[in-house]
Write a protein that holds these residues in place. Sequence first.
Motif, PDB file in Angstrom:
ATOM      1  N   PHE A 183       0.818  -1.214   0.000  1.00  0.00           N
ATOM      2  CA  PHE A 183       0.000   0.000   0.000  1.00  0.00           C
ATOM      3  C   PHE A 183       0.857   1.271   0.000  1.00  0.00           C
ATOM      4  CE2 PHE A 183      -2.747  -3.279   1.835  1.00  0.00           C
ATOM      5  CZ  PHE A 183      -3.800  -3.218   0.948  1.00  0.00           C
ATOM      6  N   LEU A 184       2.043   1.168  -0.601  1.00  0.00           N
ATOM      7  CA  LEU A 184       2.911   2.334  -0.766  1.00  0.00           C
ATOM      8  C   LEU A 184       2.665   2.894  -2.162  1.00  0.00           C
ATOM      9  CD1 LEU A 184       6.186   0.985   0.899  1.00  0.00           C
ATOM     10  CD2 LEU A 184       4.340   2.334   1.927  1.00  0.00           C
ATOM     11  N   ASP A 185       1.578   3.654  -2.248  1.00  0.00           N
ATOM     12  CA  ASP A 185       1.076   4.134  -3.532  1.00  0.00           C
ATOM     13  C   ASP A 185       1.087   5.653  -3.522  1.00  0.00           C
ATOM     14  OD1 ASP A 185      -0.422   4.802  -5.779  1.00  0.00           O
ATOM     15  OD2 ASP A 185      -1.737   3.069  -5.575  1.00  0.00           O
ATOM     16  N   ASN A 186       1.686   6.240  -4.547  1.00  0.00           N
ATOM     17  CA  ASN A 186       1.743   7.704  -4.631  1.00  0.00           C
ATOM     18  C   ASN A 186       0.367   8.348  -4.716  1.00  0.00           C
ATOM     19  OD1 ASN A 186       4.554   7.779  -4.576  1.00  0.00           O
ATOM     20  ND2 ASN A 186       4.729   7.580  -6.794  1.00  0.00           N
ATOM     21  N   LEU A 187      -0.648   7.566  -5.130  1.00  0.00           N
ATOM     22  CA  LEU A 187      -1.982   8.131  -5.304  1.00  0.00           C
ATOM     23  C   LEU A 187      -2.717   8.330  -3.978  1.00  0.00           C
ATOM     24  CD1 LEU A 187      -3.113   6.126  -8.452  1.00  0.00           C
ATOM     25  CD2 LEU A 187      -2.181   8.440  -8.353  1.00  0.00           C
ATOM     26  N   GLY A 188      -2.272   7.631  -2.924  1.00  0.00           N
ATOM     27  CA  GLY A 188      -2.779   7.910  -1.586  1.00  0.00           C
ATOM     28  C   GLY A 188      -4.109   7.262  -1.254  1.00  0.00           C
ATOM     29  N   LEU A 189      -4.658   7.693  -0.097  1.00  0.00           N
ATOM     30  CA  LEU A 189      -5.848   7.071   0.473  1.00  0.00           C
ATOM     31  C   LEU A 189      -7.104   7.323  -0.351  1.00  0.00           C
ATOM     32  CD1 LEU A 189      -5.268   7.806   4.260  1.00  0.00           C
ATOM     33  CD2 LEU A 189      -4.930   5.647   3.066  1.00  0.00           C
ATOM     34  N   LYS A 190      -7.174   8.468  -0.999  1.00  0.00           N
ATOM     35  CA  LYS A 190      -8.367   8.777  -1.785  1.00  0.00           C
ATOM     36  C   LYS A 190      -8.542   7.766  -2.905  1.00  0.00           C
ATOM     37  CE  LYS A 190     -10.837  12.658  -3.858  1.00  0.00           C
ATOM     38  NZ  LYS A 190     -10.784  14.092  -4.218  1.00  0.00           N
ATOM     39  N   ASP A 191      -7.448   7.383  -3.523  1.00  0.00           N
ATOM     40  CA  ASP A 191      -7.506   6.390  -4.592  1.00  0.00           C
ATOM     41  C   ASP A 191      -7.859   5.020  -4.029  1.00  0.00           C
ATOM     42  OD1 ASP A 191      -6.851   5.670  -7.496  1.00  0.00           O
ATOM     43  OD2 ASP A 191      -5.558   4.296  -6.399  1.00  0.00           O
ATOM     44  N   LEU A 192      -7.281   4.681  -2.873  1.00  0.00           N
ATOM     45  CA  LEU A 192      -7.582   3.402  -2.243  1.00  0.00           C
ATOM     46  C   LEU A 192      -9.068   3.297  -1.905  1.00  0.00           C
ATOM     47  CD1 LEU A 192      -6.745   0.696  -0.980  1.00  0.00           C
ATOM     48  CD2 LEU A 192      -6.142   1.946   1.104  1.00  0.00           C
ATOM     49  N   GLU A 193      -9.658   4.395  -1.488  1.00  0.00           N
ATOM     50  CA  GLU A 193     -11.072   4.371  -1.128  1.00  0.00           C
ATOM     51  C   GLU A 193     -11.950   4.019  -2.327  1.00  0.00           C
ATOM     52  OE1 GLU A 193     -14.361   6.686   1.559  1.00  0.00           O
ATOM     53  OE2 GLU A 193     -12.569   7.800   0.945  1.00  0.00           O
ATOM     54  N   GLU A 194     -11.535   4.432  -3.513  1.00  0.00           N
ATOM     55  CA  GLU A 194     -12.301   4.087  -4.712  1.00  0.00           C
ATOM     56  C   GLU A 194     -12.329   2.570  -4.914  1.00  0.00           C
ATOM     57  OE1 GLU A 194     -14.156   6.135  -6.640  1.00  0.00           O
ATOM     58  OE2 GLU A 194     -13.678   7.549  -5.031  1.00  0.00           O
ATOM     59  N   ALA A 195     -11.219   1.912  -4.616  1.00  0.00           N
ATOM     60  CA  ALA A 195     -11.183   0.449  -4.713  1.00  0.00           C
ATOM     61  C   ALA A 195     -12.095  -0.178  -3.671  1.00  0.00           C
ATOM     62  CB  ALA A 195      -9.748  -0.057  -4.520  1.00  0.00           C
ATOM     63  N   LEU A 196     -12.077   0.378  -2.456  1.00  0.00           N
ATOM     64  CA  LEU A 196     -12.929  -0.153  -1.391  1.00  0.00           C
ATOM     65  C   LEU A 196     -14.408   0.035  -1.723  1.00  0.00           C
ATOM     66  CD1 LEU A 196     -10.984   1.063   1.777  1.00  0.00           C
ATOM     67  CD2 LEU A 196     -10.780  -1.103   0.549  1.00  0.00           C
ATOM     68  N   LYS A 197     -14.757   1.186  -2.298  1.00  0.00           N
ATOM     69  CA  LYS A 197     -16.139   1.442  -2.706  1.00  0.00           C
ATOM     70  C   LYS A 197     -16.598   0.407  -3.736  1.00  0.00           C
ATOM     71  CE  LYS A 197     -16.389   6.478  -2.039  1.00  0.00           C
ATOM     72  NZ  LYS A 197     -16.489   7.774  -2.751  1.00  0.00           N
ATOM     73  N   TYR A 198     -15.718   0.117  -4.682  1.00  0.00           N
ATOM     74  CA  TYR A 198     -16.047  -0.851  -5.730  1.00  0.00           C
ATOM     75  C   TYR A 198     -16.294  -2.234  -5.130  1.00  0.00           C
ATOM     76  CZ  TYR A 198     -15.454  -3.988  -9.719  1.00  0.00           C
ATOM     77  OH  TYR A 198     -15.633  -4.973 -10.657  1.00  0.00           O
ATOM     78  N   LEU A 199     -15.403  -2.660  -4.241  1.00  0.00           N
ATOM     79  CA  LEU A 199     -15.538  -3.981  -3.636  1.00  0.00           C
ATOM     80  C   LEU A 199     -16.776  -4.049  -2.740  1.00  0.00           C
ATOM     81  CD1 LEU A 199     -11.803  -4.709  -2.735  1.00  0.00           C
ATOM     82  CD2 LEU A 199     -13.130  -5.693  -4.622  1.00  0.00           C
ATOM     83  N   ALA A 200     -17.053  -2.973  -2.012  1.00  0.00           N
ATOM     84  CA  ALA A 200     -18.243  -2.944  -1.161  1.00  0.00           C
ATOM     85  C   ALA A 200     -19.516  -2.998  -2.013  1.00  0.00           C
ATOM     86  CB  ALA A 200     -18.237  -1.700  -0.290  1.00  0.00           C
ATOM     87  N   PHE A 201     -19.508  -2.279  -3.139  1.00  0.00           N
ATOM     88  CA  PHE A 201     -20.654  -2.293  -4.052  1.00  0.00           C
ATOM     89  C   PHE A 201     -20.901  -3.697  -4.597  1.00  0.00           C
ATOM     90  CE2 PHE A 201     -22.230  -1.918  -8.467  1.00  0.00           C
ATOM     91  CZ  PHE A 201     -23.467  -1.337  -8.205  1.00  0.00           C
ATOM     92  N   LYS A 202     -19.813  -4.448  -4.770  1.00  0.00           N
ATOM     93  CA  LYS A 202     -19.918  -5.825  -5.273  1.00  0.00           C
ATOM     94  C   LYS A 202     -20.190  -6.822  -4.145  1.00  0.00           C
ATOM     95  CE  LYS A 202     -19.189  -5.063  -9.652  1.00  0.00           C
ATOM     96  NZ  LYS A 202     -20.186  -5.443 -10.687  1.00  0.00           N
ATOM     97  N   LYS A 203     -20.558  -6.301  -2.971  1.00  0.00           N
ATOM     98  CA  LYS A 203     -20.950  -7.123  -1.817  1.00  0.00           C
ATOM     99  C   LYS A 203     -19.826  -8.043  -1.369  1.00  0.00           C
ATOM    100  CE  LYS A 203     -25.824  -6.899  -3.087  1.00  0.00           C
ATOM    101  NZ  LYS A 203     -27.067  -7.635  -3.407  1.00  0.00           N
ATOM    102  N   GLN A 204     -18.640  -7.445  -1.246  1.00  0.00           N
ATOM    103  CA  GLN A 204     -17.480  -8.182  -0.776  1.00  0.00           C
ATOM    104  C   GLN A 204     -17.174  -7.861   0.681  1.00  0.00           C
ATOM    105  OE1 GLN A 204     -15.568 -10.413  -3.110  1.00  0.00           O
ATOM    106  NE2 GLN A 204     -17.685 -10.080  -3.749  1.00  0.00           N
ATOM    107  N   GLU A 205     -16.766  -8.877   1.416  1.00  0.00           N
ATOM    108  CA  GLU A 205     -16.159  -8.649   2.721  1.00  0.00           C
ATOM    109  C   GLU A 205     -14.694  -8.339   2.442  1.00  0.00           C
ATOM    110  OE1 GLU A 205     -15.333 -11.084   6.858  1.00  0.00           O
ATOM    111  OE2 GLU A 205     -17.093 -11.558   5.655  1.00  0.00           O
ATOM    112  N   ILE A 206     -14.215  -7.195   2.894  1.00  0.00           N
ATOM    113  CA  ILE A 206     -12.911  -6.685   2.470  1.00  0.00           C
ATOM    114  C   ILE A 206     -11.857  -6.911   3.553  1.00  0.00           C
ATOM    115  CG2 ILE A 206     -11.640  -4.664   1.681  1.00  0.00           C
ATOM    116  CD1 ILE A 206     -14.412  -3.463   0.905  1.00  0.00           C
ATOM    117  N   ILE A 207     -10.728  -7.470   3.131  1.00  0.00           N
ATOM    118  CA  ILE A 207      -9.585  -7.662   4.023  1.00  0.00           C
ATOM    119  C   ILE A 207      -8.344  -7.113   3.323  1.00  0.00           C
ATOM    120  CG2 ILE A 207      -8.135  -9.339   5.223  1.00  0.00           C
ATOM    121  CD1 ILE A 207     -10.620 -11.213   5.205  1.00  0.00           C
ATOM    122  N   LEU A 208      -7.681  -6.166   3.964  1.00  0.00           N
ATOM    123  CA  LEU A 208      -6.430  -5.620   3.438  1.00  0.00           C
ATOM    124  C   LEU A 208      -5.276  -6.152   4.279  1.00  0.00           C
ATOM    125  CD1 LEU A 208      -7.342  -1.838   2.863  1.00  0.00           C
ATOM    126  CD2 LEU A 208      -7.757  -3.797   1.363  1.00  0.00           C
TER     127      LEU A 208
END
Length: 294
Positions: A183-208
């Motif tokens: 999770f050492l990404d120059n795009l930061g937390l805002k970009d990561l949240e977009e991935a989490l939103k997508y997975l949550a929308f797809k009814k996923q239990e999310i583990i990082l």
Amino acid sequence: MAERIFNEDFFSKLNKINLSINLKLSSGTQGGRKSKAKGVSVEFSDYREYMHGDDFRRIDWNAYGRFDKFFIKVFMEEREGIFNFFLDTSKSMDYGKENKKNMALKIVAALSYVALNNLDRVNINLLDSGNIQVLKEISGSRAFQRIIKDLENISFDGTTSLTQSIRKRPIKNKGVSIVVSDFLDNLGLKDLEEALKYLAFKKQEIILIQVLALEEIKPELNGEITLIDSETNENIKISLTPNLIKEYEKTLYSYKKSIENLVKKYNGKFISVNSSMEIEEVILGELSKKRVLY
């Protein structure tokens, strides 16, 4: 590589644990997760007469002794859980005396073993430079050796763009999505949240699961050094002092807490491990503490 780290003792421990999933799956083939349909599982529902093709291990021998007929127990049907692994294969993962990529591969291999042993389905996806490669979509405990062979041949030489990669993976069923990265990404937390939103929308239990090298957690560098970004080759000269290292450690701690708080918004879990840990400590210790495993 991953094959050699699993000894007989570790496999016996893995057989006693199970991936924790708080979802009732309504689709998929027969497996280890409870659904509303009738089939075969641990929750008894009724009896019916044995038919050709039924699993003879389900025969109730007490009933046979009483009625001189074969009956099998009918249970609440269980469906397979679907576990989607997203493995960051960027160049930054290929770092550390105890290499991060080795630990990441061990984690994916170990959790895949547990899932397959529980009759669940495993999808392994490789994230690389904004693209995604589906390495395996597989089920059945005998499939594990094929997963090990493929994991050993993965190259870690791309760049990081987790959200762009993850959103390219179509997900049709409820399940668990496990992202393994530094999770050492120059795009930061805002970009990561977009991935989490997508997975949550797809009814996923999310583990990082974050994998960091010990050198990143407790750097022992000092004096004038040049830091080089392994993915972009950008470099910066810096004078490291004890105070600067302390500030770095505080910033890293704060960043990890920010990721943890972010994933909690989507009812997910965050676990951070270092690559020098034993795989047993990661799987049976850190993941159990967060109730990823029970």
